[in-house]
Each structure stands twice: as C-alpha cells, then as structure tokens.
Design a protein around this motif. Structure first.
Motif, PDB file in Angstrom:
ATOM      1  N   LYS A  22      47.982  -5.909 -16.905  1.00  0.00           N
ATOM      2  CA  LYS A  22      47.078  -5.697 -17.912  1.00  0.00           C
ATOM      3  C   LYS A  22      46.390  -4.537 -18.045  1.00  0.00           C
ATOM      4  O   LYS A  22      46.079  -3.973 -16.729  1.00  0.00           O
ATOM      5  N   SER A  23      46.079  -3.832 -19.094  1.00  0.00           N
ATOM      6  CA  SER A  23      45.210  -2.939 -19.023  1.00  0.00           C
ATOM      7  C   SER A  23      43.943  -3.041 -18.871  1.00  0.00           C
ATOM      8  O   SER A  23      43.640  -4.217 -19.022  1.00  0.00           O
ATOM      9  N   LYS A  24      43.178  -2.030 -18.737  1.00  0.00           N
ATOM     10  CA  LYS A  24      41.668  -2.217 -18.416  1.00  0.00           C
ATOM     11  C   LYS A  24      41.053  -2.783 -19.623  1.00  0.00           C
ATOM     12  O   LYS A  24      40.177  -3.717 -19.432  1.00  0.00           O
ATOM     13  N   GLN A  25      41.565  -2.594 -20.797  1.00  0.00           N
ATOM     14  CA  GLN A  25      41.064  -3.240 -22.352  1.00  0.00           C
ATOM     15  C   GLN A  25      41.403  -4.728 -22.308  1.00  0.00           C
ATOM     16  O   GLN A  25      40.559  -5.423 -22.383  1.00  0.00           O
ATOM     17  N   GLU A  26      42.609  -5.053 -21.813  1.00  0.00           N
ATOM     18  CA  GLU A  26      42.935  -6.453 -21.739  1.00  0.00           C
ATOM     19  C   GLU A  26      42.334  -7.171 -20.879  1.00  0.00           C
ATOM     20  O   GLU A  26      41.738  -8.380 -20.984  1.00  0.00           O
ATOM     21  N   GLN A  27      41.986  -6.385 -19.476  1.00  0.00           N
ATOM     22  CA  GLN A  27      41.144  -7.260 -18.407  1.00  0.00           C
ATOM     23  C   GLN A  27      39.915  -7.495 -19.045  1.00  0.00           C
ATOM     24  O   GLN A  27      39.212  -8.671 -18.808  1.00  0.00           O
ATOM     25  N   LYS A  64      24.084 -11.825 -20.263  1.00  0.00           N
ATOM     26  CA  LYS A  64      23.960 -10.480 -19.755  1.00  0.00           C
ATOM     27  C   LYS A  64      25.304  -9.742 -19.005  1.00  0.00           C
ATOM     28  O   LYS A  64      25.651  -8.605 -19.524  1.00  0.00           O
ATOM     29  N   LYS A  65      26.037 -10.674 -18.511  1.00  0.00           N
ATOM     30  CA  LYS A  65      27.369 -10.311 -18.106  1.00  0.00           C
ATOM     31  C   LYS A  65      28.147 -10.073 -19.043  1.00  0.00           C
ATOM     32  O   LYS A  65      28.981  -8.931 -19.228  1.00  0.00           O
ATOM     33  N   GLY A  66      27.991 -10.778 -20.301  1.00  0.00           N
ATOM     34  CA  GLY A  66      29.161 -10.480 -21.533  1.00  0.00           C
ATOM     35  C   GLY A  66      28.419  -9.308 -22.207  1.00  0.00           C
ATOM     36  O   GLY A  66      29.490  -8.416 -22.779  1.00  0.00           O
ATOM     37  N   SER A  67      27.208  -8.857 -22.197  1.00  0.00           N
ATOM     38  CA  SER A  67      26.871  -7.552 -22.811  1.00  0.00           C
ATOM     39  C   SER A  67      27.332  -6.268 -21.891  1.00  0.00           C
ATOM     40  O   SER A  67      27.842  -5.374 -22.515  1.00  0.00           O
ATOM     41  N   GLU A  68      27.327  -6.642 -20.432  1.00  0.00           N
ATOM     42  CA  GLU A  68      28.002  -5.624 -19.861  1.00  0.00           C
ATOM     43  C   GLU A  68      29.554  -5.431 -20.088  1.00  0.00           C
ATOM     44  O   GLU A  68      29.900  -4.234 -20.330  1.00  0.00           O
ATOM     45  N   ILE A  69      30.062  -6.507 -20.037  1.00  0.00           N
ATOM     46  CA  ILE A  69      31.569  -6.391 -20.566  1.00  0.00           C
ATOM     47  C   ILE A  69      31.789  -5.597 -21.733  1.00  0.00           C
ATOM     48  O   ILE A  69      32.803  -4.990 -21.851  1.00  0.00           O
ATOM     49  N   GLY A  70      31.110  -6.072 -22.798  1.00  0.00           N
ATOM     50  CA  GLY A  70      31.087  -5.480 -24.197  1.00  0.00           C
ATOM     51  C   GLY A  70      30.602  -4.043 -24.008  1.00  0.00           C
ATOM     52  O   GLY A  70      31.550  -3.252 -24.632  1.00  0.00           O
ATOM     53  N   LYS A  71      30.008  -3.364 -23.400  1.00  0.00           N
ATOM     54  CA  LYS A  71      29.675  -2.040 -23.164  1.00  0.00           C
ATOM     55  C   LYS A  71      30.983  -1.261 -22.673  1.00  0.00           C
ATOM     56  O   LYS A  71      31.264  -0.374 -23.191  1.00  0.00           O
ATOM     57  N   GLU A  72      31.358  -2.088 -21.377  1.00  0.00           N
ATOM     58  CA  GLU A  72      32.496  -1.243 -20.917  1.00  0.00           C
ATOM     59  C   GLU A  72      33.607  -1.470 -21.916  1.00  0.00           C
ATOM     60  O   GLU A  72      34.539  -0.366 -22.109  1.00  0.00           O
ATOM     61  N   LYS A  74      33.663  -1.203 -25.004  1.00  0.00           N
ATOM     62  CA  LYS A  74      33.531  -0.261 -26.201  1.00  0.00           C
ATOM     63  C   LYS A  74      33.798   1.019 -25.727  1.00  0.00           C
ATOM     64  O   LYS A  74      34.329   1.962 -26.191  1.00  0.00           O
ATOM     65  N   GLU A  75      33.486   1.330 -24.405  1.00  0.00           N
ATOM     66  CA  GLU A  75      34.014   2.772 -23.967  1.00  0.00           C
ATOM     67  C   GLU A  75      35.648   2.807 -23.680  1.00  0.00           C
ATOM     68  O   GLU A  75      36.026   3.921 -24.091  1.00  0.00           O
ATOM     69  N   LEU A  76      36.292   1.693 -23.408  1.00  0.00           N
ATOM     70  CA  LEU A  76      37.729   1.799 -23.348  1.00  0.00           C
ATOM     71  C   LEU A  76      38.299   1.747 -24.616  1.00  0.00           C
ATOM     72  O   LEU A  76      39.301   2.310 -24.610  1.00  0.00           O
TER      73      LEU A  76
END
Length: 131
Positions: A22-27, A64-72, A74-76
């Motif tokens: 899977k792509s980083k986005q999919e992960q 908090k974990k979800g927010s971190e994943i969300g930021k990641e 958005k960058e991807l």
C-alpha cells in the motif's frame, strides 16, 4: 546464473508485494480508520460516569494519535494527483462515513444514558482533541 537468480528474487518480491503493498497515503488512511474505530469502540463501553471518564482518557489519547496521522496524511496528499485523491475518496469515504455514524449513534446514546454533565464534558473535550 546470477542474472537468473536476481530475476527470480525480483519476480518473487513483486508477487509477494503486489497484493499487500500500500502507498504511504493508504497506510495513513488505514491507520486513521483504525483510530476512528477504536474511538467508536471506546464509546460503546460507556454505561455510566466512571466508564465515561475511562473512555474519555482513552479517546483523548486516540484523538491525539489521529491528529498526528491526519497531519501526516495532509502532507502526503500534496503529492497525490487528482485521480489518486479520487481513488482514495472512493475507497475510504464509505468506511469513514460508517464509523462516523457509529460514533454519532454512541454519542447520542451516551447523552441520554449518562446523566453526569462533567463526564459528558470530558468525553466532548476528548473528542475535540482530534483536529
């Protein structure tokens, strides 16, 4: 001989990887789905003030974990084409909507079952951590 061995390893790598790669986005999207489901599951455990407070602590950490994943994500997402974004939306939107409905239903249930305003405020504040 060495060339054939390298080719065999490359082909084997593709066969093993293609179905599960899977792509980083999919992960990142999968991780977000998991966090959302964990939040829904935590809400399902709420029956009274004590369980609401316990769930609030768990949800705060998950948010908090979800927010971190969300930021990641958005960058991807910046590197994704319109077609890739459309495919991601088609794949993940139904899952997000389904879990969102679970969360909404649980919040409504909790609002009527748990009569402690402070516990409800803690749950609301924990949910708000997800930005």
């Amino acid at each position: 001989m060495l060339k054939n061995a390298l080719m065999a390893v490359a082909v084997l790598g593709l066969v093993v990887c293609l179905p599960g790669c899977k792509s980083k986005q999919e992960q990142a999207a999968d991780q977000m789905i998991d966090v959302m489901q964990d939040i829904a599951n935590a809400l399902k455990t709420v029956k009274d003030k004590e369980s609401a407070e316990a769930a609030a602590t768990q949800i705060k950490d998950l948010a908090k974990k979800g927010s971190e994943i969300g930021k990641e994500y958005k960058e991807l997402e910046k590197a994704m084409s319109k077609e890739e974004r459309k495919k991601m939306d088609e794949t993940y939107e139904p899952k997000v909507e389904e879990i969102g409905k679970q969360i909404e239903a649980e919040m409504k249930r909790i609002a009527t079952e748990v009569k402690d305003p402070a516990a409800l405020m803690k749950l609301g504040a924990a949910m708000a951590e997800m930005k």
